[in-house]
Structure formats: structure tokens, C-alpha cells
Design an enzyme around this catalytic site. Structure first.
Site, PDB file in Angstrom:
ATOM      1  N   CYS A  99      33.967   4.673  19.195  1.00  0.00           N
ATOM      2  CA  CYS A  99      33.800   4.738  17.749  1.00  0.00           C
ATOM      3  C   CYS A  99      32.314   4.633  17.436  1.00  0.00           C
ATOM      4  O   CYS A  99      31.615   3.815  18.048  1.00  0.00           O
ATOM      5  CB  CYS A  99      34.570   3.590  17.091  1.00  0.00           C
ATOM      6  SG  CYS A  99      34.430   3.570  15.295  1.00  0.00           S
ATOM      7  N   HIS A 141      43.023   7.237  14.523  1.00  0.00           N
ATOM      8  CA  HIS A 141      41.786   6.445  14.603  1.00  0.00           C
ATOM      9  C   HIS A 141      41.032   6.509  13.279  1.00  0.00           C
ATOM     10  O   HIS A 141      40.617   5.479  12.738  1.00  0.00           O
ATOM     11  CB  HIS A 141      40.921   6.971  15.756  1.00  0.00           C
ATOM     12  CG  HIS A 141      39.592   6.295  15.887  1.00  0.00           C
ATOM     13  ND1 HIS A 141      39.243   5.522  16.969  1.00  0.00           N
ATOM     14  CD2 HIS A 141      38.521   6.269  15.042  1.00  0.00           C
ATOM     15  CE1 HIS A 141      38.015   5.040  16.778  1.00  0.00           C
ATOM     16  NE2 HIS A 141      37.550   5.486  15.625  1.00  0.00           N
ATOM     17  N   GLU A 142      40.851   7.723  12.755  1.00  0.00           N
ATOM     18  CA  GLU A 142      40.062   7.872  11.525  1.00  0.00           C
ATOM     19  C   GLU A 142      40.774   7.239  10.327  1.00  0.00           C
ATOM     20  O   GLU A 142      40.132   6.581   9.503  1.00  0.00           O
ATOM     21  CB  GLU A 142      39.752   9.346  11.247  1.00  0.00           C
ATOM     22  CG  GLU A 142      38.900  10.025  12.315  1.00  0.00           C
ATOM     23  CD  GLU A 142      37.656   9.235  12.692  1.00  0.00           C
ATOM     24  OE1 GLU A 142      37.087   8.542  11.825  1.00  0.00           O
ATOM     25  OE2 GLU A 142      37.263   9.301  13.877  1.00  0.00           O
ATOM     26  N   HIS A 145      40.420   3.549   9.813  1.00  0.00           N
ATOM     27  CA  HIS A 145      39.187   3.090   9.149  1.00  0.00           C
ATOM     28  C   HIS A 145      39.420   2.881   7.651  1.00  0.00           C
ATOM     29  O   HIS A 145      38.766   2.050   7.027  1.00  0.00           O
ATOM     30  CB  HIS A 145      38.063   4.110   9.332  1.00  0.00           C
ATOM     31  CG  HIS A 145      37.356   4.030  10.651  1.00  0.00           C
ATOM     32  ND1 HIS A 145      36.607   2.947  11.024  1.00  0.00           N
ATOM     33  CD2 HIS A 145      37.269   4.915  11.676  1.00  0.00           C
ATOM     34  CE1 HIS A 145      36.081   3.169  12.231  1.00  0.00           C
ATOM     35  NE2 HIS A 145      36.471   4.348  12.650  1.00  0.00           N
TER      36      HIS A 145
HETATM   37 NI    NI Z   1      35.796   5.160  14.481  1.00  0.00          NI
END
Ligand code: NI
Length: 176
Positions: A99, A141-142, A145
Site C-alpha cells: 500500500c 483493498h481500495e 480505505h
Molecule cells: Ni492502499
């Protein structure tokens, strides 16, 4: 414009981001352009608005194999706003993740192998897709966030979490 990417420890990465309410605006276009410039500059596979300190539910991702993810399949270049993810299977699969907000480290992270996602592009047009494999991993993953979740929070086996150059001494991987 290339923006500074916040690093883990910054409280702005831990917020639940706000939904975008106005589409097709100059401000949204400028945000997305900055995100693209920043992601490209750092050769990331994706970036979420909170990573540049913007408290909105906007992610971008895409690209083919890169130094960071040499085995990656091609993921369509996508701007995804106000995303909703729905798993299509119970099954999870582990894979290495890095990341831009956690430079120099990699961790083995379980993710759903197949999911359905919806969201909107910058003009407010609905996007609806089924994703598998690396595409599914990047989206998860995104979008994490946007809920203040960084991948280390998903690591279960901490024997597979460490410094990139120690884990992969022979690999030509980016140092972040
Ligand atoms: Ni990330």
C-alpha cells in the site's frame, strides 16, 4: 498535480469517508486528475481519496502487471465513486499486498475471490461489474480505505508480514 500520500499512523486514513453528492463537477474532475497523477507517479495499482487527505468515497485503480505486482492480471482503468461491494462466494484467498500508505512493507491478506461491485463514474454513470482474482483484490483493498481500513488490519498470519526487500530479496520490486 502529484499529491502527498498520507502514511499509516495519520488519523485521516482511519475515517469513514463521506459519499460524493455532486457528479460532473470541476472539483471532482480535479480530484480524480490529482489521484491519477499521484498513482502513476508512484506506480500504484490503485489509490483512494483518503490517502491524499480527501474525505470522500472515491477510488481509482487499474493497470497491468507492474514492478509492484508482476503477476497481476490486467485490471480495467476505473474511477469508482460511492462503491458497494457484495461477495459472491464465501471463499477467501490469500495474496501479497502493499500500500502506498504503508511504504516498504508487504503482507499476506485474505480476500474474497469473487465479488459484485457497483458505483458511479465521475459523471454519475452507474458502473456494475463482477470481479475475480487480482481485480477483486484491488477493489477490496481500495474500498477498505473508504472505511478507514488499511491492509495490515486484515493480516491474520503475521509471519507473512514484513519488509519487502527482506521478504523478496531477489525480486525487482518497488521500494514502498
Ligand atoms: Ni492502499
Amino acid at each position: 498535480m502529484i499529491r502527498e500520500v498520507l502514511r499509516m499512523g495519520d488519523g485521516r486514513l482511519l475515517r469513514r469517508a463521506q459519499p460524493v453528492e455532486a457528479f460532473g463537477t470541476p472539483a471532482l474532475a480535479a480530484l480524480i486528475e490529482d489521484m491519477r497523477d499521484t498513482m502513476r507517479h508512484l506506480t500504484g495499482a490503485g489509490l483512494a481519496a483518503p490517502q491524499i487527505g480527501v474525505d470522500l468515497r472515491v477510488v481509482i485503480f487499474g493497470g497491468g502487471p507492474s514492478p509492484r505486482y508482476p503477476d497481476a492480471s490486467v485490471v480495467p482503468d476505473t474511477v469508482l465513486i460511492n462503491p458497494v461491494l457484495t461477495p459472491l462466494v464465501d471463499e477467501e484467498e490469500g495474496g501479497w499486498e502493499g500500500c502506498l500508505s504503508v511504504p516498504g512493507l508487504r503482507g499476506w491478506v485474505p480476500r474474497w475471490t469473487q465479488l459484485h461491485y457497483t458505483g458511479f463514474d465521475a459523471s454519475g454513470v452507474l458502473i456494475e461489474r463482477v470481479a475475480t482474482g487480482f481485480h477483486a483484490r484491488v477493489v477490496q483493498h481500495e474500498c477498505d480505505h473508504l472505511d478507514g481500513v488499511l491492509y495490515p488490519m486484515r493480516v491474520r498470519d503475521f509471519s507473512r508480514f514484513g519488509y519487502t526487500d527482506v521478504l523478496f530479496p531477489d525480486a525487482q520490486v518497488a521500494d514502498d
